[in-house]
Every structure is written in C-alpha cells, then in structure tokens.
Design a protein around this motif. Structure first.
Motif, PDB file in Angstrom:
ATOM      1  N   MET A 179     -10.885  -0.999  -7.343  1.00 58.16           N
ATOM      2  CA  MET A 179      -9.792  -0.979  -6.415  1.00 58.16           C
ATOM      3  C   MET A 179      -8.960   0.283  -6.632  1.00 58.16           C
ATOM      4  O   MET A 179      -8.685   0.982  -5.675  1.00 58.16           O
ATOM      5  N   TYR A 180      -8.553   0.537  -7.860  1.00 57.94           N
ATOM      6  CA  TYR A 180      -7.869   1.795  -8.130  1.00 57.94           C
ATOM      7  C   TYR A 180      -8.178   2.236  -9.550  1.00 57.94           C
ATOM      8  O   TYR A 180      -8.464   1.441 -10.416  1.00 57.94           O
ATOM      9  N   LYS A 181      -8.150   3.535  -9.751  1.00 59.99           N
ATOM     10  CA  LYS A 181      -8.451   4.126 -11.052  1.00 59.99           C
ATOM     11  C   LYS A 181      -7.158   4.575 -11.712  1.00 59.99           C
ATOM     12  O   LYS A 181      -6.139   4.745 -11.061  1.00 59.99           O
ATOM     13  N   LYS A 182      -7.240   4.774 -13.003  1.00 62.98           N
ATOM     14  CA  LYS A 182      -6.081   5.221 -13.751  1.00 62.98           C
ATOM     15  C   LYS A 182      -5.582   6.548 -13.180  1.00 62.98           C
ATOM     16  O   LYS A 182      -6.357   7.474 -12.992  1.00 62.98           O
ATOM     17  N   GLY A 183      -4.306   6.546 -12.893  1.00 63.07           N
ATOM     18  CA  GLY A 183      -3.709   7.751 -12.345  1.00 63.07           C
ATOM     19  C   GLY A 183      -3.729   7.793 -10.833  1.00 63.07           C
ATOM     20  O   GLY A 183      -3.097   8.635 -10.229  1.00 63.07           O
ATOM     21  N   LYS A 184      -4.468   6.866 -10.219  1.00 55.39           N
ATOM     22  CA  LYS A 184      -4.520   6.845  -8.758  1.00 55.39           C
ATOM     23  C   LYS A 184      -3.543   5.792  -8.237  1.00 55.39           C
ATOM     24  O   LYS A 184      -3.426   4.717  -8.802  1.00 55.39           O
ATOM     25  N   LYS A 185      -2.861   6.073  -7.162  1.00 54.08           N
ATOM     26  CA  LYS A 185      -1.883   5.147  -6.600  1.00 54.08           C
ATOM     27  C   LYS A 185      -2.586   4.041  -5.819  1.00 54.08           C
ATOM     28  O   LYS A 185      -3.682   4.228  -5.310  1.00 54.08           O
TER      29      LYS A 185
ATOM     30  N   LYS B   9      -4.720  -0.948   1.396  1.00 51.06           N
ATOM     31  CA  LYS B   9      -5.736  -2.000   1.380  1.00 51.06           C
ATOM     32  C   LYS B   9      -5.517  -2.928   0.168  1.00 51.06           C
ATOM     33  O   LYS B   9      -5.605  -4.142   0.278  1.00 51.06           O
ATOM     34  N   GLY B  10      -5.207  -2.368  -0.964  1.00 51.59           N
ATOM     35  CA  GLY B  10      -4.964  -3.157  -2.168  1.00 51.59           C
ATOM     36  C   GLY B  10      -3.702  -3.989  -2.055  1.00 51.59           C
ATOM     37  O   GLY B  10      -3.651  -5.140  -2.505  1.00 51.59           O
ATOM     38  N   ILE B  11      -2.661  -3.440  -1.450  1.00 54.97           N
ATOM     39  CA  ILE B  11      -1.404  -4.176  -1.258  1.00 54.97           C
ATOM     40  C   ILE B  11      -1.634  -5.367  -0.329  1.00 54.97           C
ATOM     41  O   ILE B  11      -1.170  -6.478  -0.591  1.00 54.97           O
TER      42      ILE B  11
ATOM     43  N   VAL C  11      -2.305 -11.249   0.558  1.00 51.34           N
ATOM     44  CA  VAL C  11      -3.143 -12.335   1.074  1.00 51.34           C
ATOM     45  C   VAL C  11      -3.496 -13.302  -0.056  1.00 51.34           C
ATOM     46  O   VAL C  11      -3.475 -14.524   0.115  1.00 51.34           O
ATOM     47  N   GLY C  12      -3.787 -12.781  -1.230  1.00 51.93           N
ATOM     48  CA  GLY C  12      -4.103 -13.630  -2.379  1.00 51.93           C
ATOM     49  C   GLY C  12      -2.930 -14.512  -2.773  1.00 51.93           C
ATOM     50  O   GLY C  12      -3.092 -15.708  -3.057  1.00 51.93           O
ATOM     51  N   ILE C  13      -1.738 -13.966  -2.788  1.00 47.01           N
ATOM     52  CA  ILE C  13      -0.542 -14.735  -3.125  1.00 47.01           C
ATOM     53  C   ILE C  13      -0.310 -15.827  -2.082  1.00 47.01           C
ATOM     54  O   ILE C  13       0.006 -16.966  -2.433  1.00 47.01           O
ATOM     55  N   ILE C  14      -0.475 -15.509  -0.825  1.00 46.87           N
ATOM     56  CA  ILE C  14      -0.297 -16.496   0.244  1.00 46.87           C
ATOM     57  C   ILE C  14      -1.316 -17.630   0.108  1.00 46.87           C
ATOM     58  O   ILE C  14      -0.981 -18.800   0.252  1.00 46.87           O
ATOM     59  N   ILE C  15      -2.563 -17.301  -0.195  1.00 50.33           N
ATOM     60  CA  ILE C  15      -3.604 -18.326  -0.353  1.00 50.33           C
ATOM     61  C   ILE C  15      -3.273 -19.250  -1.525  1.00 50.33           C
ATOM     62  O   ILE C  15      -3.431 -20.470  -1.428  1.00 50.33           O
ATOM     63  N   VAL C  16      -2.773 -18.695  -2.625  1.00 49.54           N
ATOM     64  CA  VAL C  16      -2.409 -19.526  -3.776  1.00 49.54           C
ATOM     65  C   VAL C  16      -1.253 -20.458  -3.406  1.00 49.54           C
ATOM     66  O   VAL C  16      -1.269 -21.655  -3.750  1.00 49.54           O
TER      67      VAL C  16
END
Length: 172
Positions: A1-7, A11-13, A18-23
């Motif tokens: 999803m993201y690498k060290k140093g990459k913002k 898409k990740g946000i 969506v994951g929080i809403i499903i939980v």
C-alpha cells in the motif's frame, strides 16, 4: 500500500475509512442479533414491601415506596405486571382479599421487570405460618410463590400478611 518515506495516497485513505465503517456496522449487527443480558454489577435483589390498603406501615414501608409509573423496559415503554398472572392461594385467612394479594405481588413483580421482563406465570409453592411473629405475638401467615420469567429465570417470592400492616412481599 505504501513504502517507507512515501505518503499515503487517497486510495489508502478511502480503504481505511471503508474498513472502519464495516467494523462499526458489524458491531451494530452483532448487538442487534445478540443483545447483552443480565446484570454486571452483582447487586443483590432488592426487597420491597407493599401494604394492601395503600397506607404506610409502622416500619415506613407501603405502597408509597413502589414505583407508581411501572417499570421501564429497554425500549423506554412502561411495563406493568397484570395482577391476573398472580396465583392466589385458596387458604387466605378472613380479612384478606384475593385482589389485595394479587395487587401487592404484582406491584413487587413490576419492580423486577427491568431486569427479568414481565413474568409468564406464578405458582403457589408452599404456605405456612410464622408462629408468634406478629406485632402482638400473633401468628403471621405466609406463602412462597414461584415466579417464572421469559428468560427461564425462576424466582421464589415470599408474601406475608400482618393485620393492620397489609401484605409484605419480597424475595428470600
């Protein structure tokens, strides 16, 4: 999803939201299907006393101690126990009325409805006399009623009668 140093990209946000809403939805569905039951504070059952004539007895107990509005269920509606569900013993002494007996027990059972629900039925389990336990050394008749609640809970309730004070109802 993201690498060290990459913002973190949009898409990740979006996936995290969506994951929080499903939980949250899963937790709400779980509570709807399996509501929590029972008490968690381990408080003992509360005893109450109710005089059949509405007067307060010498010990300070009477119908004024009972909740006049009934008990609130989990939906915010008042739940009153119908006195007709109360089994009446056939050996009531003179001066005691079936209606007074039923009303006193129904008032007490109404106080139990928030925890157990409205009782489905009651049966007379036993009856006897407390010899010499009256205020003037007289005998006090008493009955034990087995109360059956919808959640398969059975509670023995005692009822005794003292002339001038009325019916006293509680658990033992």
């Amino acid at each position: 999803m993201y690498k060290k140093g990459k913002k973190l990209d949009s898409k990740g946000i979006i996936l995290a939201c969506v994951g929080i809403i499903i939980v949250c939805i899963a937790i709400n569905v779980a509570f709807a299907l399996f509501p929590p039951t029972g008490r968690t504070d381990d408080s003992p059952a509360v005893e109450s006393s109710a005089a059949s004539d509405g007067e307060v007895g010498a010990d300070g107990y009477g119908t004024g101690d009972e909740s006049e509005g009934g008990a609130m269920d989990d939906k915010g509606e008042t739940t009153q126990v119908d006195p007709s569900v109360v089994a009446v013993p056939d050996n009531l002494p003179e001066g005691m009325t079936q209606t007074g007996f039923q009303d006193a027990v129904a008032r007490y059972l109404t106080s139990l409805t928030p925890e157990y629900g409205a009782p489905e039925k009651t049966l007379i389990e036993s009856s006897d006399v407390n010899v010499g336990m009256g205020p003037d050394g007289s005998d006090i008749p008493y009955w034990v009623i087995r109360v059956y609640f919808p959640n398969e809970t059975e509670i023995p309730v005692t009822v005794d009668y003292t002339k001038g004070e009325g019916f006293n109802v509680g658990t033992y």
